[in-house]
Design a protein around this motif. Structure first.
Motif, PDB file in Angstrom:
ATOM      1  N   HIS A 107       0.846  -1.208  -0.117  1.00  0.00           N
ATOM      2  CA  HIS A 107      -0.007  -0.021   0.007  1.00  0.00           C
ATOM      3  C   HIS A 107       1.007   1.237  -0.069  1.00  0.00           C
ATOM      4  N   VAL A 108       0.979   1.834  -0.973  1.00  0.00           N
ATOM      5  CA  VAL A 108       1.962   3.051  -1.444  1.00  0.00           C
ATOM      6  C   VAL A 108       1.432   4.264  -0.872  1.00  0.00           C
ATOM      7  N   THR A 109       1.870   4.972   0.032  1.00  0.00           N
ATOM      8  CA  THR A 109       1.416   6.217   0.474  1.00  0.00           C
ATOM      9  C   THR A 109       2.527   7.344   0.264  1.00  0.00           C
ATOM     10  N   GLU A 110       2.162   8.465   0.308  1.00  0.00           N
ATOM     11  CA  GLU A 110       3.116   9.562   0.303  1.00  0.00           C
ATOM     12  C   GLU A 110       4.265   9.383   1.019  1.00  0.00           C
ATOM     13  N   ASP A 111       4.023   9.093   2.353  1.00  0.00           N
ATOM     14  CA  ASP A 111       5.260   8.798   3.062  1.00  0.00           C
ATOM     15  C   ASP A 111       6.293   7.594   2.849  1.00  0.00           C
ATOM     16  N   VAL A 112       5.677   6.580   2.133  1.00  0.00           N
ATOM     17  CA  VAL A 112       6.579   5.636   1.598  1.00  0.00           C
ATOM     18  C   VAL A 112       7.176   5.923   0.382  1.00  0.00           C
ATOM     19  N   VAL A 113       6.676   6.984  -0.500  1.00  0.00           N
ATOM     20  CA  VAL A 113       7.396   7.522  -1.557  1.00  0.00           C
ATOM     21  C   VAL A 113       8.514   8.489  -1.300  1.00  0.00           C
ATOM     22  N   VAL A 114       8.292   9.145  -0.138  1.00  0.00           N
ATOM     23  CA  VAL A 114       9.471  10.140   0.385  1.00  0.00           C
ATOM     24  C   VAL A 114      10.604   9.172   0.980  1.00  0.00           C
ATOM     25  N   GLU A 115      10.294   8.026   1.645  1.00  0.00           N
ATOM     26  CA  GLU A 115      11.226   7.331   2.434  1.00  0.00           C
ATOM     27  C   GLU A 115      11.949   6.536   1.265  1.00  0.00           C
ATOM     28  N   THR A 116      11.261   6.194   0.381  1.00  0.00           N
ATOM     29  CA  THR A 116      12.008   5.294  -0.758  1.00  0.00           C
ATOM     30  C   THR A 116      12.851   6.004  -1.555  1.00  0.00           C
ATOM     31  N   ALA A 117      12.491   7.244  -2.044  1.00  0.00           N
ATOM     32  CA  ALA A 117      13.102   8.149  -2.945  1.00  0.00           C
ATOM     33  C   ALA A 117      14.183   8.983  -2.168  1.00  0.00           C
ATOM     34  N   GLY A 118      14.295   8.755  -0.896  1.00  0.00           N
ATOM     35  CA  GLY A 118      15.105   9.722   0.042  1.00  0.00           C
ATOM     36  C   GLY A 118      14.855  11.090  -0.353  1.00  0.00           C
ATOM     37  N   LEU A 119      13.474  11.621  -0.370  1.00  0.00           N
ATOM     38  CA  LEU A 119      13.019  13.108  -0.610  1.00  0.00           C
ATOM     39  C   LEU A 119      12.951  13.742   0.679  1.00  0.00           C
ATOM     40  N   VAL A 120      12.982  15.321   0.451  1.00  0.00           N
ATOM     41  CA  VAL A 120      12.592  15.969   1.607  1.00  0.00           C
ATOM     42  C   VAL A 120      11.233  16.347   1.723  1.00  0.00           C
ATOM     43  N   GLY A 121      10.798  16.297   2.967  1.00  0.00           N
ATOM     44  CA  GLY A 121       9.338  16.439   3.143  1.00  0.00           C
ATOM     45  C   GLY A 121       8.948  17.652   2.736  1.00  0.00           C
ATOM     46  N   ARG A 122       7.827  18.210   2.012  1.00  0.00           N
ATOM     47  CA  ARG A 122       7.545  19.384   1.570  1.00  0.00           C
ATOM     48  C   ARG A 122       7.668  20.405   2.739  1.00  0.00           C
ATOM     49  N   GLU A 123       7.193  20.045   3.957  1.00  0.00           N
ATOM     50  CA  GLU A 123       7.268  21.196   5.062  1.00  0.00           C
ATOM     51  C   GLU A 123       8.545  21.649   5.090  1.00  0.00           C
ATOM     52  N   HIS A 124       9.789  21.102   5.098  1.00  0.00           N
ATOM     53  CA  HIS A 124      10.896  21.555   5.145  1.00  0.00           C
ATOM     54  C   HIS A 124      11.229  22.664   4.042  1.00  0.00           C
ATOM     55  N   LEU A 125      10.701  22.760   2.842  1.00  0.00           N
ATOM     56  CA  LEU A 125      10.849  23.609   1.989  1.00  0.00           C
ATOM     57  C   LEU A 125      10.308  24.769   2.248  1.00  0.00           C
ATOM     58  N   PHE A 126       8.969  24.841   2.846  1.00  0.00           N
ATOM     59  CA  PHE A 126       8.141  26.013   3.338  1.00  0.00           C
ATOM     60  C   PHE A 126       9.270  26.580   4.599  1.00  0.00           C
ATOM     61  N   GLN A 127       9.672  25.715   5.219  1.00  0.00           N
ATOM     62  CA  GLN A 127      10.388  26.365   6.525  1.00  0.00           C
ATOM     63  C   GLN A 127      11.853  27.009   5.845  1.00  0.00           C
ATOM     64  N   LEU A 128      12.321  26.271   5.063  1.00  0.00           N
ATOM     65  CA  LEU A 128      13.555  27.119   4.490  1.00  0.00           C
ATOM     66  C   LEU A 128      13.284  28.440   3.857  1.00  0.00           C
ATOM     67  N   THR A 129      12.067  28.339   3.117  1.00  0.00           N
ATOM     68  CA  THR A 129      11.567  29.767   2.350  1.00  0.00           C
ATOM     69  C   THR A 129      11.385  30.705   3.375  1.00  0.00           C
ATOM     70  N   ASP A 130      10.598  30.336   4.361  1.00  0.00           N
ATOM     71  CA  ASP A 130      10.387  31.374   5.396  1.00  0.00           C
ATOM     72  C   ASP A 130      11.447  31.975   6.011  1.00  0.00           C
ATOM     73  N   ALA A 131      12.687  30.905   6.308  1.00  0.00           N
ATOM     74  CA  ALA A 131      13.860  31.501   6.861  1.00  0.00           C
ATOM     75  C   ALA A 131      14.447  32.620   5.993  1.00  0.00           C
ATOM     76  N   ILE A 132      14.513  32.231   4.566  1.00  0.00           N
ATOM     77  CA  ILE A 132      15.021  33.411   3.677  1.00  0.00           C
ATOM     78  C   ILE A 132      14.230  34.654   3.726  1.00  0.00           C
ATOM     79  N   CYS A 133      12.903  34.342   3.766  1.00  0.00           N
ATOM     80  CA  CYS A 133      12.038  35.531   3.699  1.00  0.00           C
ATOM     81  C   CYS A 133      12.354  36.576   4.992  1.00  0.00           C
ATOM     82  N   ARG A 134      12.596  35.850   5.969  1.00  0.00           N
ATOM     83  CA  ARG A 134      12.720  36.531   7.379  1.00  0.00           C
ATOM     84  C   ARG A 134      14.182  36.800   7.597  1.00  0.00           C
TER      85      ARG A 134
END
Length: 547
Positions: free
Chosen positions: A229-256
């Motif tokens: 049963h493939v979920t979004e979390d399984v894809v993230v773990e399998t492909a070694g991806l960064v969770g999308r929330e971290h991208l928003f956090q990095l962008t907010d840090a740049i904005c601030r």
């Protein structure tokens, strides 16, 4: 022996090919009408179906019982091609057989009639890898081919082929497969494999595949190794991806401009064994999404994201400026090049984030543009209090008679020098002194002509009404000086007011409250010709009769 998914589910007919109707329909029509060319050129990015269509075409031209241009798959020729017993279908890898001797051997064999099939078909993959001498040898047989020979050339880099080769082939361009079609195919394959995949997970795999169905099936194959049963979390773990929330956090840090917060996020991701190059690519793609939202009226079809994530992207796009987005994309692309040339990946990414969080440390033109823009707006270094995480849009009320919305209380008077400003939405102006204070601090908005031009993308009516108008900025307010009452009547409508706010946000990168600009009485008195004449008479001692 286990067969990987992209081989197991390779299409057997043109009808099964995904995302290439401009190719499959034309080939089927040619086969049904008997207009088969002697040379075909299939070009496009990897994993889009070039070799697959070449094999189907080779079977279709030789099939004993074709069905609407598709091979039947049941006759002895089709079965022989599938199991490799029919030797009239020859596949050549030009990457390893790129010499002139290989092509000379091909020319000699092409003169012999087919042993079992109707046509002898040569499929030359990665044909751009042939040497100059090999191209010259191939050119002669392409000019005057035997009647029983068909050439199918496949390449990912068509610009490397000589013009003489191109002019002798029927060219078919394979497009990148849309994410929605890839996701649908993944769901179909998962169902046939007695497994399941969530729609969001399928869409995420489609985005990672970048238009290549073969890559998408390979990722799905890896995911099945973890769970049926493939979920979004399984894809993230399998492909070694960064969770999308971290991208928003990095962008907010740049904005601030908070480099410390950005480095903390990077450290957490590095500790979790996240690949820094993949993180850099993901953040660059995130900035591209922000750029599309800020530039286009309807960017939804270009972004392979879920509806919830699209809403978050729209919120964040309203809090960042276009100059910051462009600076980020350029910096991250340069960082990727340094990473792939042997630089320490973590160090390179940290240096990139420092330059983005502190433009004064960067000497690139994009960083200088950010600094100039900050000076033009009179903005100091943003802080966590003034740049909230994913700020929500604020509704505005415009009325030329009632005045602008309630201004935010000064931080110093609201409980200390560092107190966070409090926004009062949908409030009318209070005492007259607040309105006057707002008017006196107003500065002319230099981007206003561009805003009116952008407004045409949302409403031609309101854009025409504000032609010849001017606007001023005072804190978080845009005060509009329109030459007629009709403009403000239109702006009282919620949908037109929202159009104006979106146009201002698209150009300036900030969300403002709206209000009318009232010219000070003192200025009106100076502009009155009769008032100037009366003052001149008084200065010269001439009595002026007043009634």
């Amino acid at each position: 022996m286990y067969q990987v998914l992209y081989r197991k589910w390779r299409p057997k007919t043109f009808s099964e090919v995904v995302g290439q109707p401009q190719v499959t329909q034309t080939l089927k029509n040619e086969l049904m009408s008997g207009r088969v060319a002697h040379a075909y050129l299939f070009t496009g990015s990897r994993g889009t179906g070039k070799t697959t269509c070449a094999k189907i075409l080779a079977k279709a031209v030789n099939c004993l019982h074709p069905k609407d241009g598709d091979p039947c798959g049941e006759c002895e020729i089709c079965r022989g091609i599938d199991d490799g017993s029919v030797m009239d279908i020859v596949e050549i890898d030009a990457a390893s057989n790129n010499g002139v001797d290989s092509i000379r051997t091909l020319r000699e064999e092409a003169n012999f009639t087919p042993a079992a099939a109707k046509y002898r078909v040569y499929i030359i993959d990665e044909v751009h890898m042939l040497s100059v001498g090999a191209f010259n040898a191939l050119l002669k047989i392409l000019e005057e081919p035997p009647a029983h020979v068909i050439f199918i050339l496949a390449t990912t880099e068509v610009h490397k082929l000589p013009a003489t080769i191109l002019s002798r082939c029927q060219r078919f361009d394979f497009h990148r497969i849309p994410p929605n079609e890839i996701a649908a195919r993944l769901s179909y394959v998962a169902g046939r494999e007695n497994a399941s995949i969530d729609p969001q997970a399928a869409l995420l795999i489609a985005r990672l595949a970048d238009g290549a169905l073969r890559d998408a099936l390979s990722i799905l194959d890896q995911c099945f190794g973890r769970s049926k049963h493939v979920t979004e979390d399984v894809v993230v773990e399998t492909a070694g991806l960064v969770g999308r929330e971290h991208l928003f956090q990095l962008t907010d840090a740049i904005c601030r401009q908070d480099s410390g917060a950005a480095l903390e996020v990077i450290d957490r991701l590095y500790t979790a064994s996240k690949d820094m190059a993949r993180l850099c690519e993901e953040l660059s793609s995130h900035f591209r999404s922000l750029m599309l939202i800020k530039t286009m009226k309807n960017p939804r079809s270009l972004l392979a994201v879920t509806d919830a994530e699209f809403g978050e992207l729209k919120e964040q796009a309203g809090a960042v400026s276009m100059t910051m987005v462009l600076h980020g994309m350029d910096t991250l692309q340069e960082t990727l090049e340094k990473m792939f040339h042997g630089g320490d990946r973590r160090m390179e990414f940290e240096l990139a984030m420092l330059r983005l969080c502190s433009p004064q440390l960067d000497t690139s033109p994009e960083a200088l543009l950010r600094r100039v823009e900050a000076l033009e707006r009179g903005g100091a270094r943003p802080s966590a209090a003034t740049v909230p995480h994913r700020p929500a849009a604020v509704s505005a009320t415009v009325s030329p008679k009632s005045g602008p919305e309630q201004p935010e209380p000064d931080a110093k008077t609201a409980g200390g020098e560092d107190a966070k400003p409090v926004r009062r939405e949908n409030a009318l102006a209070g005492p007259e002194k607040n309105i006057e204070k707002l008017q006196t601090k107003a500065e002319k908005l230099t981007e206003w002509p561009e805003i009116v031009q952008t407004l045409k993308n949302y409403s031609h009516t309101i854009a025409a009404a504000f032609n010849g108008s001017t606007a001023y900025v005072s804190g978080d307010y845009v005060l509009i000086d329109a030459p007629n009452e009709i403009a403000f009547r239109l702006l009282r409508k919620p949908e037109q007011r929202e159009n104006m706010r979106r146009a201002i946000q698209q150009v300036t990168g900030r969300t403002y409250n709206l209000g009318p600009y009232q010219k000070p009485k003192e200025d009106c008195r100076k502009d009155d010709p009769l008032a100037r004449l009366a003052r001149k008479a008084e200065d010269e001692g001439i009595p002026v009769e007043t009634k």
